[in-house]
Design an enzyme around this catalytic site. Sequence first.
Site, mmCIF file in Angstrom:
data_model
loop_
_atom_site.group_PDB
_atom_site.id
_atom_site.type_symbol
_atom_site.label_atom_id
_atom_site.label_comp_id
_atom_site.label_asym_id
_atom_site.label_seq_id
_atom_site.Cartn_x
_atom_site.Cartn_y
_atom_site.Cartn_z
ATOM 1 N N ALA A 88 0.522 -1.249 0.080
ATOM 2 C CA ALA A 88 -0.021 0.160 0.079
ATOM 3 C C ALA A 88 1.302 1.475 0.030
ATOM 4 O O ALA A 88 1.887 0.635 -0.073
ATOM 5 C CB ALA A 88 -1.158 0.077 1.546
ATOM 6 N N GLY B 136 -0.125 -4.977 0.932
ATOM 7 C CA GLY B 136 -1.361 -5.209 -0.078
ATOM 8 C C GLY B 136 -0.992 -5.730 -1.200
ATOM 9 O O GLY B 136 -1.988 -5.897 -1.756
ATOM 10 N N GLU C 280 -1.462 -9.122 -0.485
ATOM 11 C CA GLU C 280 -2.845 -9.378 -0.779
ATOM 12 C C GLU C 280 -3.441 -9.650 -2.188
ATOM 13 O O GLU C 280 -4.618 -10.088 -2.129
ATOM 14 C CB GLU C 280 -3.385 -8.958 0.562
ATOM 15 C CG GLU C 280 -2.922 -8.438 2.251
ATOM 16 C CD GLU C 280 -3.052 -7.935 2.668
ATOM 17 O OE1 GLU C 280 -3.808 -7.676 4.166
ATOM 18 O OE2 GLU C 280 -2.901 -6.058 2.511
ATOM 19 N N GLU D 1 3.427 -5.764 7.358
ATOM 20 C CA GLU D 1 2.777 -4.605 8.303
ATOM 21 C C GLU D 1 3.532 -4.826 9.397
ATOM 22 O O GLU D 1 3.660 -3.451 10.424
ATOM 23 C CB GLU D 1 1.245 -4.697 7.883
ATOM 24 C CG GLU D 1 1.016 -4.939 6.735
ATOM 25 C CD GLU D 1 0.441 -5.619 5.533
ATOM 26 O OE1 GLU D 1 -0.101 -5.971 4.682
ATOM 27 O OE2 GLU D 1 1.314 -6.516 6.191
#
Length: 259
Positions: free
Chosen positions: A63, A108, A111, A131
């Site tokens: 992200a 992300g 993910e 994270e």
Amino acid sequence: MAEFARLEVSDGIGTIRLDRPPMNALNRQVQEEIRAAATEASARADVRAVVVYGGPKVFAAGADIKEMADLSYAEMAERAAGFSSALRAVEEIPKPTVAAITGYALGGGFELALCADRRIAGDNAKVGQPEILLGVIPGMGGTQRLPRLIGPSRAKDLIYTGRFVGAEEALRIGMVDEVVAPDDVHAAALRWAGQFTAGPARAYAAAKAAIDGGLDTDLGSGLRLETQLFAAMFATEDQKTGMRSFIENGPGKAKFSGK
């Protein structure tokens, strides 16, 4: 026109192509463009399988931390569901999907890869959920999809430590399904997806719905779902084609319409 994530279609395969140099960081715009590309891939009859690809150097490094670093709890609480649902749109594509992982697929980015049915990685790839190193936890499905894929103990180790996982270990523990030379990643993903472009599209969708739906419930409920979806196949042209071809010509020779 999408700026950073678009759907490219060729020979029955849709490629969701990330293109936000240098690292394909998933900011809010990228996430919404991924959602739009996945929705388009789901709807288009000429798309029979889907590749998710970040280009020859990197899949997606995570992200966009700069975008979220100063958000308050109230602001993130408002945005978080949108982050997760944008990736879920990829998971819910009712067609075979494969992530083609080059370079980094972290946070992300991994993910997103977890939302595909299969993951093919270059032998130089690094994957993981780092994270925790930022003082947070995965927020776009990592705490849910990763344990379902590799088991809770291994998932906790990776999420607690935030360590990067090399391609060979990722293959060994099931984070990825195939490892090839970095330059061959996209071609390998296209070959896998290409198996399904002339197949029974509704049966693929039903198989995916049965497997994914069954994993979210108990065995009895999963079996009932399977029974319903199995029976529904008898309303398709491909069931008639496939069974008649089997009787007349033996297995594996049916020419399916995808209807």
